[in-house]
Design an enzyme around this catalytic site. Structure first.
Site, mmCIF file in Angstrom:
data_model
loop_
_atom_site.group_PDB
_atom_site.id
_atom_site.type_symbol
_atom_site.label_atom_id
_atom_site.label_comp_id
_atom_site.label_asym_id
_atom_site.label_seq_id
_atom_site.Cartn_x
_atom_site.Cartn_y
_atom_site.Cartn_z
ATOM 1 N N LYS A 1 -12.891 19.964 6.310
ATOM 2 C CA LYS A 1 -14.306 20.241 6.051
ATOM 3 C C LYS A 1 -14.841 19.178 5.096
ATOM 4 O O LYS A 1 -14.070 18.553 4.371
ATOM 5 C CB LYS A 1 -14.474 21.629 5.418
ATOM 6 C CG LYS A 1 -14.094 22.774 6.359
ATOM 7 C CD LYS A 1 -14.214 24.122 5.677
ATOM 8 C CE LYS A 1 -13.808 25.238 6.656
ATOM 9 N NZ LYS A 1 -13.772 26.559 5.999
ATOM 10 N N GLY A 2 -16.137 19.001 5.093
ATOM 11 C CA GLY A 2 -16.741 18.014 4.200
ATOM 12 C C GLY A 2 -16.677 18.465 2.756
ATOM 13 O O GLY A 2 -16.877 19.635 2.462
ATOM 14 N N VAL A 3 -16.387 17.534 1.844
ATOM 15 C CA VAL A 3 -16.306 17.908 0.431
ATOM 16 C C VAL A 3 -17.133 16.982 -0.469
ATOM 17 O O VAL A 3 -16.995 17.013 -1.672
ATOM 18 C CB VAL A 3 -14.849 17.916 -0.080
ATOM 19 C CG1 VAL A 3 -14.044 18.982 0.608
ATOM 20 C CG2 VAL A 3 -14.202 16.545 0.071
ATOM 21 N N GLY A 4 -17.998 16.179 0.127
ATOM 22 C CA GLY A 4 -18.734 15.203 -0.682
ATOM 23 C C GLY A 4 -19.607 15.846 -1.739
ATOM 24 O O GLY A 4 -20.598 16.480 -1.414
ATOM 25 N N GLU A 5 -19.216 15.697 -2.995
ATOM 26 C CA GLU A 5 -19.976 16.217 -4.143
ATOM 27 C C GLU A 5 -20.446 17.650 -3.914
ATOM 28 O O GLU A 5 -21.598 17.996 -4.167
ATOM 29 C CB GLU A 5 -21.124 15.264 -4.483
ATOM 30 C CG GLU A 5 -20.548 13.979 -5.057
ATOM 31 C CD GLU A 5 -21.544 12.877 -5.319
ATOM 32 O OE1 GLU A 5 -22.701 13.012 -4.910
ATOM 33 O OE2 GLU A 5 -21.137 11.871 -5.926
#
Lengths: 163, 153
Positions: free
Chosen positions: B94-98
């Protein structure tokens, strides 16, 4: 036409001579006249700290100094941290602790860390965070930078690195 | 959080994130993203504000007026992982950007409301300004003082 001034100083241990306008900022002199683009410019108003270099052993914001003020001084920049192929322990610590995200603030962080560890080889967290007061980082939340600086102190003690 | 009721200055003392990142590939990098996200949220909750004058000129146009979080203001962030692999891709990632940012804003502002529970504030704007918190607590002190004086009389 403004009269140009000669500035003689050492940069990372090498004697350099440049001819600059009196209003030339030190950071622009380093980046444009000497090609040392490791030192960054984030704000030009002494708020962000990515332009930090050492001037006669003190960490200074090079966007807030004129190049002519560095005449006769010894300047060291992030390029001077690791003179050879091997990373300086502070750089190694930043790599290992993942203290770099976009990297824009990193040169200033490294130079401030270097200045701090010279004065205080084993700083605690409060001391490290205080030392970073003048340096902004938008990516990391500072935690890994703080960890890396503490770890760099240990690495330097192990290696007996004086500087 | 701790709020100085004289000055209205907020200090975030402890912060815990529980996060579902799906399958974790590099937990160190992942935690760096969460730390950074929390610091962004903290900045937006407590300092960052675009202020314009009547002629539309931006007044908070530098880093000493547009206050982003500095190292001394950001606490260590305790991260608890709760990875539920995504079914939308083979790796379960899954995306975890900031990802700490949005949660950070509401969490910190809600914690300020809680810390100042006697004031019964509803804080629906960001950033929370220390001068407003100081003024609200001053008002409460005046009311309490008036009540106490009334009680004695």
């Amino acid at each position: 036409m403004t009269e140009l001034r000669d500035v003689s100083f050492t940069v990372n241990g090498t004697a350099r001579r440049v001819r600059v306008e009196p209003r030339r900022l030190l950071v622009h002199c380093l980046r444009h006249d000497l090609g040392l683009t490791g030192t960054h410019v984030g704000c030009d108003t002494a708020d962000c700290g990515t332009c930090v270099v050492m001037l006669d052993g003190r960490a200074v914001k090079s966007c807030n100094l004129l190049a002519v003020q560095a005449d006769g001084a010894a300047v060291s920049t992030v390029e001077g941290l690791a003179p050879g192929e091997q990373l300086h322990p502070i750089q190694r610590a930043f790599c290992e602790k993942h203290a770099v995200q976009c990297g824009y603030c990193t040169p200033g962080m490294l130079m401030v860390a270097s200045a701090l560890l010279q004065q205080s080889p084993h700083p605690d967290e409060t001391e490290i965070r205080r030392a970073l007061y003048g340096n902004l980082c938008r990516c990391t939340g500072y935690e890994h930078i703080v960890d890396a600086i503490g770890y760099a102190g240990e690495l330097m003690a192990e290696a007996g690195t004086a500087r | 959080v701790r709020v100085d009721v004289e000055t209205g200055v907020v200090a975030v003392e402890q912060y815990v994130v529980a996060h579902d990142s799906g399958t974790m590939i590099n937990p160190t990098v992942l935690e760096g993203q969460l730390h950074g996200g929390v610091a962004l949220g903290l900045g937006e909750a407590l300092g960052e504000e675009l202020v314009y004058d009547a002629r539309g000129r931006l007044l908070t146009d530098s880093f000493h007026r547009y206050v982003i979080a500095r190292a001394e203001k950001v606490p260590r962030v305790a991260v608890r992982h709760h990875p539920c692999p995504s079914r939308n891709n083979p790796a379960g990632i899954k995306g975890v950007g900031e990802n700490g940012t949005m949660g950070g804003i509401t969490t910190i502002i809600a914690a300020v409301e809680d810390a100042l529970a006697p004031l019964a504030l509803t804080l629906n704007e960001m950033p929370v300004r220390s001068q407003d918190l100081a003024a609200a607590s001053e008002l409460l002190r005046e009311r309490v003082g008036a009540l106490a004086r009334g009680g004695v009389a």
